[in-house]
Design a protein around this motif. Structure first.
Motif, PDB file in Angstrom:
ATOM      1  N   UNK A 307       0.827  -1.111  -0.027  1.00 20.59           N
ATOM      2  CA  UNK A 307      -0.079   0.021  -0.226  1.00 20.59           C
ATOM      3  C   UNK A 307       0.641   1.298   0.013  1.00 20.59           C
ATOM      4  N   UNK A 308       1.863   1.347   0.700  1.00 22.21           N
ATOM      5  CA  UNK A 308       2.619   2.662   0.840  1.00 22.21           C
ATOM      6  C   UNK A 308       3.388   2.861  -0.539  1.00 22.21           C
ATOM      7  N   UNK A 309       4.031   1.956  -1.287  1.00 23.87           N
ATOM      8  CA  UNK A 309       4.521   1.810  -2.484  1.00 23.87           C
ATOM      9  C   UNK A 309       3.411   2.313  -3.713  1.00 23.87           C
ATOM     10  N   UNK A 310       2.229   1.637  -3.560  1.00 19.87           N
ATOM     11  CA  UNK A 310       1.099   2.106  -4.545  1.00 19.87           C
ATOM     12  C   UNK A 310       0.939   3.636  -4.217  1.00 19.87           C
ATOM     13  N   UNK A 311       0.655   3.847  -2.892  1.00 25.43           N
ATOM     14  CA  UNK A 311       0.311   5.185  -2.677  1.00 25.43           C
ATOM     15  C   UNK A 311       1.291   6.183  -3.293  1.00 25.43           C
ATOM     16  N   UNK A 312       2.698   5.989  -2.961  1.00 26.07           N
ATOM     17  CA  UNK A 312       3.676   7.046  -3.628  1.00 26.07           C
ATOM     18  C   UNK A 312       3.534   7.178  -5.056  1.00 26.07           C
ATOM     19  N   UNK A 313       3.470   5.874  -5.716  1.00 27.31           N
ATOM     20  CA  UNK A 313       3.388   5.984  -7.132  1.00 27.31           C
ATOM     21  C   UNK A 313       1.999   6.903  -7.660  1.00 27.31           C
ATOM     22  N   UNK A 314       0.924   6.588  -7.057  1.00 31.24           N
ATOM     23  CA  UNK A 314      -0.274   7.129  -7.318  1.00 31.24           C
ATOM     24  C   UNK A 314      -0.431   8.708  -7.064  1.00 31.24           C
ATOM     25  N   UNK A 315       0.158   9.149  -6.031  1.00 18.75           N
ATOM     26  CA  UNK A 315       0.023  10.307  -5.490  1.00 18.75           C
ATOM     27  C   UNK A 315       1.148  10.973  -6.421  1.00 18.75           C
ATOM     28  N   UNK A 316       2.035  10.682  -6.615  1.00 15.32           N
ATOM     29  CA  UNK A 316       3.356  11.429  -7.429  1.00 15.32           C
ATOM     30  C   UNK A 316       2.858  11.809  -8.993  1.00 15.32           C
ATOM     31  N   UNK A 317       2.269  10.578  -9.435  1.00 13.69           N
ATOM     32  CA  UNK A 317       1.624  10.868 -10.846  1.00 13.69           C
ATOM     33  C   UNK A 317       0.635  11.860 -10.782  1.00 13.69           C
ATOM     34  N   UNK A 318      -0.370  11.757  -9.838  1.00 12.52           N
ATOM     35  CA  UNK A 318      -1.492  12.767  -9.757  1.00 12.52           C
ATOM     36  C   UNK A 318      -1.104  14.281  -9.719  1.00 12.52           C
ATOM     37  N   UNK A 319      -0.226  14.486  -8.657  1.00 13.69           N
ATOM     38  CA  UNK A 319       0.209  15.547  -8.500  1.00 13.69           C
ATOM     39  C   UNK A 319       1.111  16.325  -9.702  1.00 13.69           C
TER      40      UNK A 319
END
Length: 432
Positions: A307-319
């Motif tokens: 979950x932390x790894x997936x959240x990092x990728x998702x949030x970085x791509x979105x911002x």
């Protein structure tokens, strides 16, 4: 509030994690080089690299295993995941040391841009509010890390494996440092995004009332004409200042890519490894699933591990996508700068927010200086597109999510095929 004061808590944490080698002078309010922090960073980098090499060549290294039920492929996947987080940790430390001068220039240019917003355009950047938002994001991110790691530790302690605690401790510290590096990148992108929002507000403030139709037969006094000319000149000066500010923000983004590009590349690669390996462990847990609470907790634990790894990728791509959306036009902006006063509706959905705001400004079509400035600004938006790059290998935006999903699916199928062939080979050996 100055931007460096707003980022004070993050900078102190960065100093502790060897990701920030500058200190803020309390008297001059300027960044100063710290030899002690640089020496501290070099020592920690050497220790981290040495431990990484020791782990690569140490045959007795431990991994997350489950005694006889775990395959050799599972041990290999876990070893690769541990090496990946260590490489990401060492890369972040190395980049912070090598790019410390670029980081200093980044914040020096940022402060100059803020002064132009305040002195030339008389806009308040609300850095105090930005600091509050940053602190809330940090608390949410830290809470996610803590919840996932505590639950993982709880589920693995139920297993008979005695080596997981060592594996978890070796994994946790690099994971937290990489999380701080990610948060530094988030904050830098959010800073650029906030300045682009202020620039957008400036362009929208230059709009005239389009509902007000011209009245050619109404006589105006000389005073009214002078006031209108003065107002138009002031608007054009602000538009010229906005164009220069966009030029500086574009250069600032290039400097941001230089400061954090390598960390983005390696951390995203490590996140891909972690997501793929945990999906493989979820597959193994489902194969052995016996409808017991222990098996269910193991599946949830593997999910929370990724979950932390997936959240990092998702949030970085979105911002990054959100910040680049202000400017980058995926279609033909050249038509906009040539026929901007004739085709306002046709291209409204083909351009992004800054281009639309520029496109909506009403100017005198007979004034060559007005038309030239609009055309030049439009060409600038066309050729100076903002993009956040992972060391030049690829742009970080929402298309990255599709790429990671596709690559994870491909390699997960390969791992499952290896697992099946390993099981068949073991069965054949036992039968013989």
């Amino acid at each position: 509030m100055d931007i460096l004061d707003a980022l004070g808590p993050l900078q102190r944490i960065g100093q502790l994690c060897n990701l920030w080698q500058w200190r803020l002078d309390t008297a001059t309010r300027q960044l100063q080089r710290s030899r002690w922090l640089e020496a501290y960073g070099c020592v920690v980098l050497l220790l981290s690299t040495g431990y990484l090499l020791y782990g690569l060549f140490d045959e007795s290294r431990t991994a997350d295993g489950e005694s006889n039920e775990t395959t050799n492929i599972g041990h290999t996947v876990d070893s690769i995941q541990l090496v990946g987080i260590r490489v990401a940790h060492a890369t972040a430390l190395l980049e912070a040391l090598l790019q410390r001068q670029a980081q200093g220039r980044f914040f020096a240019q940022l402060r100059e841009i803020d002064r132009e917003f305040a002195n030339v355009l008389h806009l308040d950047l609300e850095n105090g509010q930005f600091r509050s938002q940053m602190n809330r994001r940090a608390l949410w991110m830290l809470s996610g890390y803590l919840v996932s790691q505590i639950f993982i530790l709880f589920t693995k302690m139920l297993a008979p494996d005695s080596h997981f605690m060592i594996y978890w401790l070796c994994y946790l510290l690099p994971l937290l440092v990489c999380g701080v590096r990610y948060f530094q990148i988030y904050t830098a992108v959010q800073i650029v995004h906030h300045r682009l929002e202020m620039l957008l507000r400036l362009l929208e403030s230059l709009q005239l009332n389009e509902a007000e139709q011209p009245q050619p037969f109404v006589c105006k006094s000389i005073k009214e004409e002078l006031e209108m000319e003065t107002l138009a000149a002031a608007c054009m000066q602000r538009l010229l200042a906005a164009r220069k500010l966009y030029q500086r923000l574009w250069l600032l983004v290039a400097l941001l890519n230089r400061c954090y590009g390598l960390s983005m590349l390696v951390n995203l690669g490590n996140d891909f490894l972690a997501i793929t390996s945990n999906c493989y462990w979820i597959f193994l847990n489902f194969r052995r699933f016996a409808a017991s609470p222990y098996d269910f907790l193991q599946i949830v634990g593997s999910t929370l591990w990724s979950a932390p790894h997936l959240g990092n990728v998702l949030f970085l791509a979105l911002i990054c996508e959100r910040a680049a959306y202000f400017v980058s036009s995926r279609r033909n902006l050249w038509h906009l700068c040539v026929h901007w006063h004739l085709t306002r509706t046709v291209f409204r959905l083909q351009t992004t927010r800054l281009a639309l705001s520029l496109h909506h400004i009403r100017v005198d079509l007979q004034n060559d200086s007005h038309n030239a400035l609009i055309t030049q600004f439009s060409l600038q938006l066309l050729h100076q597109r903002l993009h956040f790059s992972a060391a030049g290998f690829f742009d970080v935006d929402c298309t990255l999510l599709y790429t990671i999903v596709g690559a994870t699916t491909t390699y997960l199928i390969i791992l499952i095929q290896f697992h099946m062939s390993e099981g068949s080979l073991s069965s054949g050996t036992a039968g013989g």
